[in-house]
Design an enzyme around this catalytic site. Structure first.
Site, PDB file in Angstrom:
ATOM      1  N   ASN A 298      68.535 -13.709 -11.959  1.00  0.00           N
ATOM      2  CA  ASN A 298      69.371 -14.515 -12.654  1.00  0.00           C
ATOM      3  C   ASN A 298      68.700 -15.965 -12.172  1.00  0.00           C
ATOM      4  OD1 ASN A 298      70.962 -16.930 -12.925  1.00  0.00           O
ATOM      5  ND2 ASN A 298      72.054 -16.594 -10.910  1.00  0.00           N
TER       6      ASN A 298
ATOM      7  N   LYS B  17      68.695 -19.278 -12.786  1.00  0.00           N
ATOM      8  CA  LYS B  17      69.771 -19.802 -13.217  1.00  0.00           C
ATOM      9  C   LYS B  17      69.224 -21.541 -13.968  1.00  0.00           C
ATOM     10  CE  LYS B  17      71.288 -18.569  -8.389  1.00  0.00           C
ATOM     11  NZ  LYS B  17      71.720 -18.817  -7.089  1.00  0.00           N
TER      12      LYS B  17
ATOM     13  N   HIS C  99      80.384 -17.494 -11.989  1.00  0.00           N
ATOM     14  CA  HIS C  99      79.028 -17.463 -10.164  1.00  0.00           C
ATOM     15  C   HIS C  99      79.617 -19.057  -9.912  1.00  0.00           C
ATOM     16  CE1 HIS C  99      75.622 -18.260  -8.277  1.00  0.00           C
ATOM     17  NE2 HIS C  99      74.972 -16.935  -8.716  1.00  0.00           N
TER      18      HIS C  99
ATOM     19  N   GLU D 144      79.022 -11.780  -3.984  1.00  0.00           N
ATOM     20  CA  GLU D 144      77.952 -13.140  -3.556  1.00  0.00           C
ATOM     21  C   GLU D 144      78.329 -13.842  -2.377  1.00  0.00           C
ATOM     22  OE1 GLU D 144      74.629 -13.078  -6.576  1.00  0.00           O
ATOM     23  OE2 GLU D 144      75.666 -14.694  -7.708  1.00  0.00           O
TER      24      GLU D 144
ATOM     25  N   GLY E  84      70.367 -18.618  -1.899  1.00  0.00           N
ATOM     26  CA  GLY E  84      69.270 -19.509  -1.594  1.00  0.00           C
ATOM     27  C   GLY E  84      69.249 -19.988  -0.154  1.00  0.00           C
TER      28      GLY E  84
ATOM     29  N   SER F 282      70.245 -14.066  -1.674  1.00  0.00           N
ATOM     30  CA  SER F 282      68.523 -13.402  -0.614  1.00  0.00           C
ATOM     31  C   SER F 282      68.693 -12.499  -0.798  1.00  0.00           C
ATOM     32  CB  SER F 282      69.130 -14.711   0.725  1.00  0.00           C
ATOM     33  OG  SER F 282      69.497 -16.277   0.893  1.00  0.00           O
TER      34      SER F 282
HETATM   35  P1  PGA Z   1      69.720 -16.351  -4.507  1.00  0.00           P
HETATM   36  O1  PGA Z   1      70.466 -16.222  -5.402  1.00  0.00           O
HETATM   37  O2  PGA Z   1      68.855 -15.379  -4.815  1.00  0.00           O
HETATM   38  O3  PGA Z   1      68.336 -17.535  -4.641  1.00  0.00           O
HETATM   39  O4  PGA Z   1      70.485 -16.225  -3.188  1.00  0.00           O
HETATM   40  C1  PGA Z   1      71.399 -15.487  -6.372  1.00  0.00           C
HETATM   41  C2  PGA Z   1      72.181 -15.799  -7.321  1.00  0.00           C
HETATM   42  O5  PGA Z   1      73.134 -17.081  -6.875  1.00  0.00           O
HETATM   43  O6  PGA Z   1      72.841 -15.516  -7.902  1.00  0.00           O
END
Ligand code: PGA
Length: 225
Positions: free
Chosen positions: A7, A9, A102, A151, A157, A187
């Site tokens: 992803n 984003k 999300h 999630e 993040g 993460s």
């Molecule tokens: P991340 O994001 O791996 O940076 O934690 C995952 C997500 O929000 O789908």
């Protein structure tokens, strides 16, 4: 079969995306271990760049087995005069998957259950598999969702991924039909990916940050044994 759902984003310009693809492709050429995993059906990659970058992935989707495209959102609308919207119908034949609900969309764009249900219905109607993201057991599960991705917001993040036992405990309360794939996101990195994927109750992972760097993304897949 384990799913790796990248992803991006709202990251990357066209030239940055081209660079990512070149590096990733040259890694595929020099190290056959990833291609073996994809070819054998052990791993499926679902890559979800922003809409404006989707076209750049056309070649990799055509040439690399089990590498598919997804989007990060679709419109609640079918088609018509809805300026700025991207409909599920318009993506048919190109993107096969869509991340829906999300936590960043719920939080920053105030998506509610009705929006999420409509988006999942739009995906279903147009042959796009939906990946419904939930923040915890309290979020609604919709019967047409093909994947449910747990999630936890505090893990996104932050580098603070949820422990395996917590993830499994949440799953056990969801009572998902066997046909629905269960994904963990938050993460996910090279150090923790195998712990999640070695468990038969977890069908895949959804890395955000770790998908942005082609070396890291490659290495993440390499760590799946
Ligand atoms: P991340 O994001 O791996 O940076 O934690 C995952 C997500 O929000 O789908």
């Amino acid at each position: 079969m384990k799913y790796i759902i990248g992803n991006w984003k709202a990251h990357k310009t066209i030239s940055q995306a081209k660079e990512w693809l070149e590096t990733f492709k040259s890694q595929l050429d020099t190290d056959s271990s990833i291609l073996d995993k994809l070819q054998s059906g052990k791993v499926t990659i679902i890559f979800c760049p922003p809409f404006h970058l989707l076209y750049l992935f056309e070649n990799i989707v055509k040439t690399v087995p089990n590498f598919h495209l997804g989007v990060q959102n679709v419109s609640t609308q079918d088609e018509g005069s809805y300026t700025g919207e991207v409909t599920a119908k318009s993506l048919t034949g190109f993107a096969k998957y869509a991340i829906i609900g999300h936590s960043e969309r719920r939080r920053f764009f105030h998506e509610n259950n009705e929006d999420i249900k409509n988006k999942i219905d739009q995906c279903h109607k147009n042959g796009i598999q939906s990946i419904l993201c939930i923040r915890g057991e309290h979020d609604s599960i919709f019967p047409e969702a093909n994947f449910v991705a747990y999630e936890p917001q505090e893990a996104i993040g932050t580098g603070d991924n949820a422990p395996l036992d917590v993830v499994l405990n949440v799953k056990s309360h969801l009572n998902l039909p066997a046909s629905v794939k269960f994904i963990y996101g938050g993460s996910v990195n090279t150090k923790n990916v195998q712990e999640y994927l070695s468990h038969d109750q977890i069908d895949g992972v959804l890395p955000g940050t770790a998908s942005l760097d082609p070396h890291e993304f490659f290495s993440l897949i390499k760590h799946i044994t």
